[in-house]
Every structure is written in C-alpha cells, then in structure tokens.
Design an enzyme around this catalytic site. Structure first.
Site, PDB file in Angstrom:
ATOM      1  N   LYS A  52       0.846  -1.183   0.000  1.00 36.92           N
ATOM      2  CA  LYS A  52       0.000   0.000   0.000  1.00 36.92           C
ATOM      3  C   LYS A  52       0.885   1.239   0.000  1.00 36.92           C
ATOM      4  O   LYS A  52       1.905   1.276   0.685  1.00 36.92           O
ATOM      5  CB  LYS A  52      -0.920   0.008   1.222  1.00 36.92           C
ATOM      6  CG  LYS A  52      -1.875  -1.180   1.272  1.00 36.92           C
ATOM      7  CD  LYS A  52      -2.715  -1.161   2.538  1.00 36.92           C
ATOM      8  CE  LYS A  52      -3.614  -2.382   2.613  1.00 36.92           C
ATOM      9  NZ  LYS A  52      -4.412  -2.421   3.864  1.00 36.92           N
ATOM     10  N   ASP A  67       7.926  -0.454  13.388  1.00 40.98           N
ATOM     11  CA  ASP A  67       6.766  -0.880  14.170  1.00 40.98           C
ATOM     12  C   ASP A  67       7.141  -1.202  15.613  1.00 40.98           C
ATOM     13  O   ASP A  67       6.305  -1.140  16.506  1.00 40.98           O
ATOM     14  CB  ASP A  67       6.146  -2.130  13.521  1.00 40.98           C
ATOM     15  CG  ASP A  67       4.706  -1.908  13.106  1.00 40.98           C
ATOM     16  OD1 ASP A  67       4.167  -0.810  13.347  1.00 40.98           O
ATOM     17  OD2 ASP A  67       4.111  -2.839  12.547  1.00 40.98           O
ATOM     18  N   GLY A  81      -7.025  -6.383  13.944  1.00 33.19           N
ATOM     19  CA  GLY A  81      -7.173  -6.612  12.515  1.00 33.19           C
ATOM     20  C   GLY A  81      -6.996  -8.093  12.259  1.00 33.19           C
ATOM     21  O   GLY A  81      -7.430  -8.914  13.062  1.00 33.19           O
ATOM     22  N   GLY A 102      -4.015  -9.301  12.281  1.00 33.66           N
ATOM     23  CA  GLY A 102      -3.125  -9.396  13.430  1.00 33.66           C
ATOM     24  C   GLY A 102      -3.692  -8.544  14.548  1.00 33.66           C
ATOM     25  O   GLY A 102      -4.299  -7.500  14.291  1.00 33.66           O
ATOM     26  N   ASP A 145     -11.582 -14.251   8.565  1.00 36.65           N
ATOM     27  CA  ASP A 145     -12.318 -12.992   8.453  1.00 36.65           C
ATOM     28  C   ASP A 145     -13.504 -13.014   9.411  1.00 36.65           C
ATOM     29  O   ASP A 145     -14.397 -13.867   9.288  1.00 36.65           O
ATOM     30  CB  ASP A 145     -12.794 -12.816   7.010  1.00 36.65           C
ATOM     31  CG  ASP A 145     -13.376 -11.439   6.738  1.00 36.65           C
ATOM     32  OD1 ASP A 145     -13.983 -10.842   7.652  1.00 36.65           O
ATOM     33  OD2 ASP A 145     -13.242 -10.958   5.598  1.00 36.65           O
ATOM     34  N   ARG A 153     -16.050 -11.218   9.603  1.00 32.49           N
ATOM     35  CA  ARG A 153     -17.352 -11.034   8.958  1.00 32.49           C
ATOM     36  C   ARG A 153     -17.960 -12.373   8.558  1.00 32.49           C
ATOM     37  O   ARG A 153     -19.172 -12.588   8.722  1.00 32.49           O
ATOM     38  CB  ARG A 153     -17.208 -10.115   7.742  1.00 32.49           C
ATOM     39  CG  ARG A 153     -16.851  -8.678   8.096  1.00 32.49           C
ATOM     40  CD  ARG A 153     -16.417  -7.875   6.901  1.00 32.49           C
ATOM     41  NE  ARG A 153     -15.168  -8.383   6.329  1.00 32.49           N
ATOM     42  CZ  ARG A 153     -14.489  -7.775   5.361  1.00 32.49           C
ATOM     43  NH1 ARG A 153     -14.943  -6.639   4.853  1.00 32.49           N
ATOM     44  NH2 ARG A 153     -13.362  -8.292   4.886  1.00 32.49           N
ATOM     45  N   GLU A 162     -12.463  -1.238  14.480  1.00 31.52           N
ATOM     46  CA  GLU A 162     -13.214  -0.101  13.960  1.00 31.52           C
ATOM     47  C   GLU A 162     -14.605  -0.477  13.472  1.00 31.52           C
ATOM     48  O   GLU A 162     -15.522   0.356  13.500  1.00 31.52           O
ATOM     49  CB  GLU A 162     -12.441   0.552  12.809  1.00 31.52           C
ATOM     50  CG  GLU A 162     -11.124   1.187  13.228  1.00 31.52           C
ATOM     51  CD  GLU A 162     -10.299   1.648  12.033  1.00 31.52           C
ATOM     52  OE1 GLU A 162     -10.902   1.988  10.993  1.00 31.52           O
ATOM     53  OE2 GLU A 162      -9.063   1.655  12.130  1.00 31.52           O
TER      54      GLU A 162
END
Length: 408
Positions: free
Chosen positions: A14, A155, A216, A218, A289, A291, A340
């Site tokens: 990204k 990090d 997330g 992780g 995931d 979701r 989030e």
C-alpha cells in the site's frame, strides 16, 4: 513538501502521497494519491488499484514475475496516465517506509543508509514475512527515484522503552543477551491512536492512561502511560498474545514440544500451522475474516460461535492484565479492521467490565463509529473508536526528520 509512504506486507503493498505545506495538522489530510498492489487473488498476477483526490481511478492486473517491477509500475502511475498527480519523480521530497522489525537498536525513525538496510536484512530472521518485503520497497524506490531520502519508521520502536520486567522472558538470561526478548509490534498504530485519543479527549497525552486494542488480521494491545508503551501483548514475534485471524497467539510451549516429538512436526510445519492455520480460522474451520464468522454464527454454526467466544475471552483477559500496570484507566481504544467495524466485538469485550462501570452507549456503538467516544456519559472510562492512520503517522515522522536535518 510531498511525502510518499510505502507500507509493504507479504501479500500486499500500500502506498500514498501526502502534501504538507507547513507544520503537519492534527487532523490527517486526504492523500493526493493512493495505490495498492495485491498478490493474493490469482497466482502469477498482481492486481493494482489506484485512486486520486480528484476522483481518478485505475484498476489493472499485470504479470507478477518480479515484485520490485510491480511496485515500480504502481509508483509510476504517480506521474503517468489518468492518475498522474505530479509531473516528475523529483517533486517528491522523501519516501517513508513502515519497517516491521527494528530490533533493540532502532528506537526511533531514521534515514535509511546502507547500515540501516543491512540491519533490516539481518532482522529478517525475526520477521521473515515482513522485513524482506520492506527491503523490496526500499530497493524499488532506489531504482526508480535514485538518491531520494528514505526514512524507516519501525513498528517496534514505540515499544522500545518497555520496562525490563515486561521485556525479558523468564528463560535463561542469555536469551536476552542474544536479542531474544519481547519487542512488540503495531507500534505505529498504537502511537497514532494514543495521540489521536488525546486530541479527541482534549487532554495532554502525558496525563492519560490508555489501552489501545489494534484488532485486525493481526491483533495486539498496548498499555500506554505518559505517552509511552509500558506493556504490550505481542513479543519476540507477532505470533504472541491475542487470538488473531489465522495466528494462534500465546499457547503452552509444551504443545510445540509434544508436536515435534510425537506428531512428526517440523519447524516449518509449526510455523505454517501457528501463523496460517490457527486463530479464528483454525477453531472455526471457516475463515480468518470475522465477517464470515459472524455470518456462520447467524446460521447456527457452533464452531464459529466458539471461535468468537475464545477471541473475546482472550481479549478481555489481556485487557485485565494491563490494568495493574497502569494503576487505572482513562480510555479504552478500539482500532484497525475489527476494532473499527465490529460493534459486536466492542460490546462483548466491554460487557466483561461492566462491574467496573465501563458502559457502552449502544446507540453510539455503530459499525462505522470512527473517531468518536462510544461510552455513556457516566461510564468510568471513555471508550473510543479511532480509525488508525499509520501512513499519516509515517508521513509526519518523515516531515519531522527532514525539518530537523535542514536545521542541523
């Protein structure tokens, strides 16, 4: 000043371009340009997505013979084609990179030199998935931009001041002397969220006791006091701590000895199982995931329900373990993809602390409740949902280093 940020992972890259006219604002600006490469959807190909602040978009699929070449192709869309936002590469003043592991020696962001590159390569044994990808990004920029200044933002740096009691494993002291210690990760995100929380609460960061929950694929927590990380859940590697999407988190090390001795496991197989086949995926048998886990729970899948229960149980336990080190709490912060967007996880987590009068306002606890306080007015702690913006934090560090360098 135009600042390019590269955030490289094992399966994606990204990037974004910011323009900072003067002192960076407390509110993150929208990037001029955002790009992403994904290598996971079709073997042998990379999918590229680019969008600009003016609404221009690009989506394409190219052969992924060489990752550096693909990264260079992505970055060239900055000054070529419909997504062009600059006339030539030398308009960019500095490039910042997220580097996952900086070891014990890198406690702050630094300009990248041959020595720094060698250290990132050496530390790849501690972060074999991420540090090599970080180096690829650095070398692609060298090829494309020449001698442009590059900055490594680590990090691990935010956790570099962990108390020794939190940093050292209870094994032989020689481990610590060999660099085997707890480093912590997601530090860029934890630091950004702590600073953003102080802004939202209109408080000085040094006065706050915070727990940041980066949830997330992780997952990690950080206990933050006086703006400094004093405890975190990830350790020597990003496998320690919380249950994650496909990572186990902390388990009894005796299990590993048993698997090696009696189940014929190799070190490589252990690595694959613990990193890629455990966590939500391993328990549910469905997905990493959340979701999809939620969908399976709604359909009556018991293993999916169990996976979420373990996830919440371990998250609550880790939050509780941080409290004594802080001597209380001013705010609990949820961030990253799950933190989030999952109102369910936030509500279930805080339900375990209702006896301490941690109260969520259910009307405020919506999936898109970002950068807001979702606690009731009479809650004993503020409960915040913050959209983590690691790229903006990296850009701020680049700006600061350039300013400091120009004044010296």
């Amino acid at each position: 000043m135009k600042i390019l940020v590269l955030n490289a992972g094992s399966s994606s890259q990204k990037s974004c371009l910011y323009e900072i006219q003067s002192e960076p604002s407390s509110q993150p600006p929208s990037p001029l340009w955002e790009g992403k490469v994904d290598w996971t959807h079709e073997q042998g190909y990379a999918e590229i997505e680019v969008k600009t602040s003016t609404g221009a978009c690009l989506q394409e699929k190219i052969a992924a013979d060489s990752r550096p070449i693909v990264i260079s192709h992505l970055l060239a869309t900055l000054w070529q084609g419909d997504t062009q936002v600059i006339d030539q590469p030398n308009e960019i003043a500095v490039v910042g990179h997220r580097v996952v592991h900086g070891g014990a020696e890198y406690r702050k962001s630094v300009f990248i030199t041959a020595e720094v590159k060698a250290a990132i390569a050496r530390l790849a044994s501690f972060a074999p998935v991420h540090n090599p990808a970080n180096l690829e990004g650095i070398e692609a920029v060298e090829t494309l931009f020449g001698n442009i200044p590059q900055v490594a933002v680590f990090d691990t740096a935010f956790h570099a001041h962990l108390p020794l009691a939190a940093a050292i494993y209870p094994g032989p002291y020689e481990w610590y002397e060999q660099g085997i210690r707890r480093y912590g990760f997601h530090g860029i995100s934890h630091r950004y969220c702590a600073e953003r929380a102080a802004q939202l609460l209109d408080r000085d960061l040094s006065s706050l006791r915070l727990i940041t929950c980066h949830l997330g694929n992780g997952c990690s927590l950080a206990a933050i006091q006086n703006g400094i990380s004093i405890e975190t859940t990830m350790g020597f590697t990003p496998m320690e701590g919380l249950m994650m999407g496909s990572r186990s988190g902390s388990i009894d090390p005796g299990i590993l000895i048993h698997l090696l001795r009696h189940q014929g496991y190799s070190a490589d197989k252990l690595d694959q199982v613990l990193n890629k086949q455990s966590g939500l995926l391993g328990v549910s048998g469905i997905s990493a995931d959340l979701r999809r886990i939620d969908q399976a729970i709604a359909a009556g899948n018991d293993r999916a329900k169990l996976a979420l229960e373990i996830y919440i149980h371990r998250l609550q336990s880790a939050i509780g373990a941080c409290l004594p080190h802080l001597g209380g709490l001013d705010a609990l912060i949820f961030t990253a993809g799950v933190g989030e967007n999952s109102a369910t996880v936030r509500a279930a987590t805080c339900a375990g602390f209702e006896y301490l009068n941690w109260q969520i306002d259910q009307d405020q606890n919506q999936p898109s409740a970002q950068d807001r306080d979702i606690a009731t007015p009479d809650s004993a702690v503020r409960i915040l949902v913050i959209h983590t913006q690691e790229d903006w934090a990296i850009a701020q560090d680049c700006w600061q280093l350039i300013q400091t360098n120009s004044q010296s």
